[in-house]
Design an enzyme around this catalytic site. Sequence first.
Site, PDB file in Angstrom:
ATOM      1  CG  PHE A 151      63.466  30.244  14.725  1.00  0.00           C
ATOM      2  CD1 PHE A 151      64.262  30.463  13.607  1.00  0.00           C
ATOM      3  CD2 PHE A 151      62.156  30.686  14.697  1.00  0.00           C
ATOM      4  CE1 PHE A 151      63.760  31.119  12.491  1.00  0.00           C
ATOM      5  CE2 PHE A 151      61.636  31.350  13.587  1.00  0.00           C
ATOM      6  CZ  PHE A 151      62.446  31.569  12.475  1.00  0.00           C
ATOM      7  CD  GLU A 154      69.462  18.273  17.243  1.00  0.00           C
ATOM      8  OE1 GLU A 154      70.274  17.465  17.711  1.00  0.00           O
ATOM      9  OE2 GLU A 154      69.011  18.200  16.090  1.00  0.00           O
ATOM     10  CE  LYS A 205      64.850  26.531  10.935  1.00  0.00           C
ATOM     11  NZ  LYS A 205      64.718  25.743  12.088  1.00  0.00           N
ATOM     12  CB  ALA A 210      71.625  31.005   5.330  1.00  0.00           C
ATOM     13  CG  LEU A 212      72.231  31.272  13.313  1.00  0.00           C
ATOM     14  CD1 LEU A 212      71.172  30.328  13.877  1.00  0.00           C
ATOM     15  CD2 LEU A 212      72.886  32.051  14.458  1.00  0.00           C
ATOM     16  CB  CYS A 261      69.284  22.754  10.630  1.00  0.00           C
ATOM     17  SG  CYS A 261      68.022  21.937  11.591  1.00  0.00           S
ATOM     18  CG  PHE A 323      75.514  18.318  15.608  1.00  0.00           C
ATOM     19  CD1 PHE A 323      74.452  17.591  16.125  1.00  0.00           C
ATOM     20  CD2 PHE A 323      75.356  19.689  15.450  1.00  0.00           C
ATOM     21  CE1 PHE A 323      73.267  18.216  16.483  1.00  0.00           C
ATOM     22  CE2 PHE A 323      74.171  20.324  15.802  1.00  0.00           C
ATOM     23  CZ  PHE A 323      73.129  19.584  16.325  1.00  0.00           C
TER      24      PHE A 323
HETATM   25  C1  UDX Z   1      70.443  25.267  14.441  1.00  0.00           C
HETATM   26  C2  UDX Z   1      69.935  26.686  14.764  1.00  0.00           C
HETATM   27  O1  UDX Z   1      70.757  27.264  15.774  1.00  0.00           O
HETATM   28  C3  UDX Z   1      68.486  26.620  15.218  1.00  0.00           C
HETATM   29  O2  UDX Z   1      67.967  27.941  15.410  1.00  0.00           O
HETATM   30  C4  UDX Z   1      67.649  25.907  14.166  1.00  0.00           C
HETATM   31  O3  UDX Z   1      66.300  25.785  14.584  1.00  0.00           O
HETATM   32  C5  UDX Z   1      68.226  24.537  13.879  1.00  0.00           C
HETATM   33  O4  UDX Z   1      69.603  24.646  13.483  1.00  0.00           O
HETATM   34  P1  UDX Z   1      71.350  23.224  15.871  1.00  0.00           P
HETATM   35  O5  UDX Z   1      71.717  22.615  14.560  1.00  0.00           O
HETATM   36  O6  UDX Z   1      70.637  22.392  16.863  1.00  0.00           O
HETATM   37  O7  UDX Z   1      70.462  24.537  15.647  1.00  0.00           O
HETATM   38  O8  UDX Z   1      72.712  23.702  16.588  1.00  0.00           O
HETATM   39  P2  UDX Z   1      73.567  25.041  16.674  1.00  0.00           P
HETATM   40  O9  UDX Z   1      73.757  25.376  18.079  1.00  0.00           O
HETATM   41  O10 UDX Z   1      73.067  26.106  15.813  1.00  0.00           O
HETATM   42  O11 UDX Z   1      74.980  24.532  16.141  1.00  0.00           O
HETATM   43  C6  UDX Z   1      75.165  24.087  14.796  1.00  0.00           C
HETATM   44  C7  UDX Z   1      76.607  23.709  14.568  1.00  0.00           C
HETATM   45  O12 UDX Z   1      77.447  24.856  14.609  1.00  0.00           O
HETATM   46  C8  UDX Z   1      77.179  22.747  15.611  1.00  0.00           C
HETATM   47  O13 UDX Z   1      77.992  21.792  14.981  1.00  0.00           O
HETATM   48  C9  UDX Z   1      77.980  23.652  16.521  1.00  0.00           C
HETATM   49  O14 UDX Z   1      79.030  22.986  17.189  1.00  0.00           O
HETATM   50  C10 UDX Z   1      78.512  24.654  15.508  1.00  0.00           C
HETATM   51  N1  UDX Z   1      78.866  25.936  16.127  1.00  0.00           N
HETATM   52  C11 UDX Z   1      77.897  26.721  16.682  1.00  0.00           C
HETATM   53  C12 UDX Z   1      80.188  26.347  16.148  1.00  0.00           C
HETATM   54  O15 UDX Z   1      81.091  25.648  15.657  1.00  0.00           O
HETATM   55  N2  UDX Z   1      80.480  27.558  16.709  1.00  0.00           N
HETATM   56  C13 UDX Z   1      79.544  28.364  17.262  1.00  0.00           C
HETATM   57  O16 UDX Z   1      79.907  29.458  17.758  1.00  0.00           O
HETATM   58  C14 UDX Z   1      78.217  27.926  17.260  1.00  0.00           C
END
Ligand code: UDX
Length: 447
Positions: A151, A154, A205, A210, A212, A261, A323
């Site tokens: 989980f 990055e 997972k 989904a 988030l 992801c 990203f």
């Molecule tokens: C995600 C999950 O958080 C993690 O638990 C899983 O193991 C892998 O996928 P990650 O893709 O590394 O992690 O980044 P995350 O911090 O979740 O952000 C994903 C995207 O959403 C990014 O582009 C980020 O900028 C965007 N985001 C996130 C927003 O636009 N607003 C937010 O409030 C949070």
Amino acid sequence: MAVIADRCPEIKVTLVDKDATKIDLWNSSDLSKLPIYEPGLKEVVERNRGINLYFSKDLKKSIEDADMIFISVNTPTKISGLGAGYASDLKWVESSARLVAKYAKGHTIVVEKSTVPVRTAELIQEILSNADNKKNIFEEKNFSVISSPEFLAEGTAIKDLENPDRVLIGGDDQLAVKLLKEIYLRWIPTDKILLTNIWSSELSKLIANAFLAQRVSSINSISSLCESTGADIKEVVLAIGYDKRIGRKFLSPGPGFGGSCFKKDILNLVYLCRFYKLEDVADYWEQVLILNEKHKERISSLIIDKFFGTVSNKKIIILGFAFKSNTNDTRESPAIKITKNLIENGAQLLINDPKVSRKQILEELEMEEFEIDNLSSGSWQFASDIEMASKEADAIVILTEWDEYKKINWESVSENMRKPSWIFDTRNILKEERLKKLNINYWQVGS
Ligand code: UDX
């Protein structure tokens, strides 16, 4: 794996990959060459490499020697064949399982660490149970397959691994589950280690991602409504976030979600739902992705609109191509679509990112870099010096929330720009009071 090595000095951790160049980079004496940029990772590798953390090209020997094997390969969306565009491509999981079946000796616990569709463990089990077994009972090989999805996010990976919200382990073989749990118990409290059946573990997972992603699409959708109505997204986020049931985290509007992801996992979820004939459920989740794509288009269209319908020959600085901040990962970065749209509309882009290389941008845009002056068509060029790039620029678009960008001398940069000029802050990282004092137009998402 590096964190496991760090926390468990008596366990020998070996990472293997078919890609020899990657292994060489992981073994490089120059730690700035590690193939992944992740805060804190360099230090963990430095502390343990050569002691109980090894990077090896010898797949056969490493598998033979292992008591526990984590399959941690990528599972991208299939680009052709059955389920193309939605289903996860399991070819790397399958080929890893075949290697394990071929080389493993004695009893081996196989941990499914990759994000996979629910019931993938069945496929791994099937391959392993067909392993060519010797007649001699002492050489017989057998396997236990368990699931333990990762989980971490990055940019905060080391922190997430050292202090996770939870660790999930799914499986029927209680001894295998216990052995993996014991590894995590060295630094994670027992109440944070959840044990489930294997299918729940695999599915959880996908569902976590989904949910988030859905939150990001929800808040981005409301950002448009705020802009139309005069409400302010920052105030709305504050107001709803105070409700403990909603919570404050993961409610930042932005240019759309990216990363390797969210999109892949939702496509996979949609595919699974359709496979089980749950059309309404599939449509519901697919909408999270549709909204995300439209949101990225909304950002580029909005920039073009502010220039009265044309950005042709406009010099636009793009701040951030990753990203999200604190990573050099550009997979599914919203910057790709937004910059492509601007280039197609004739804009001349100067792209900056503190960690993403020009080569990576070139690969994502599938377009050569050009000196921007005197070009009549859209183009891009890498810009390492933002202050210099700002001379006679028409707009600056902030796409990644790097801390560096907050520290820019915005007063001097805005003075350099050709008037009327714009700042488009898709991450809301700049304080409005500061922007108001600049002799410049500005737009922040949801305001
Ligand atoms: C995600 C999950 O958080 C993690 O638990 C899983 O193991 C892998 O996928 P990650 O893709 O590394 O992690 O980044 P995350 O911090 O979740 O952000 C994903 C995207 O959403 C990014 O582009 C980020 O900028 C965007 N985001 C996130 C927003 O636009 N607003 C937010 O409030 C949070």
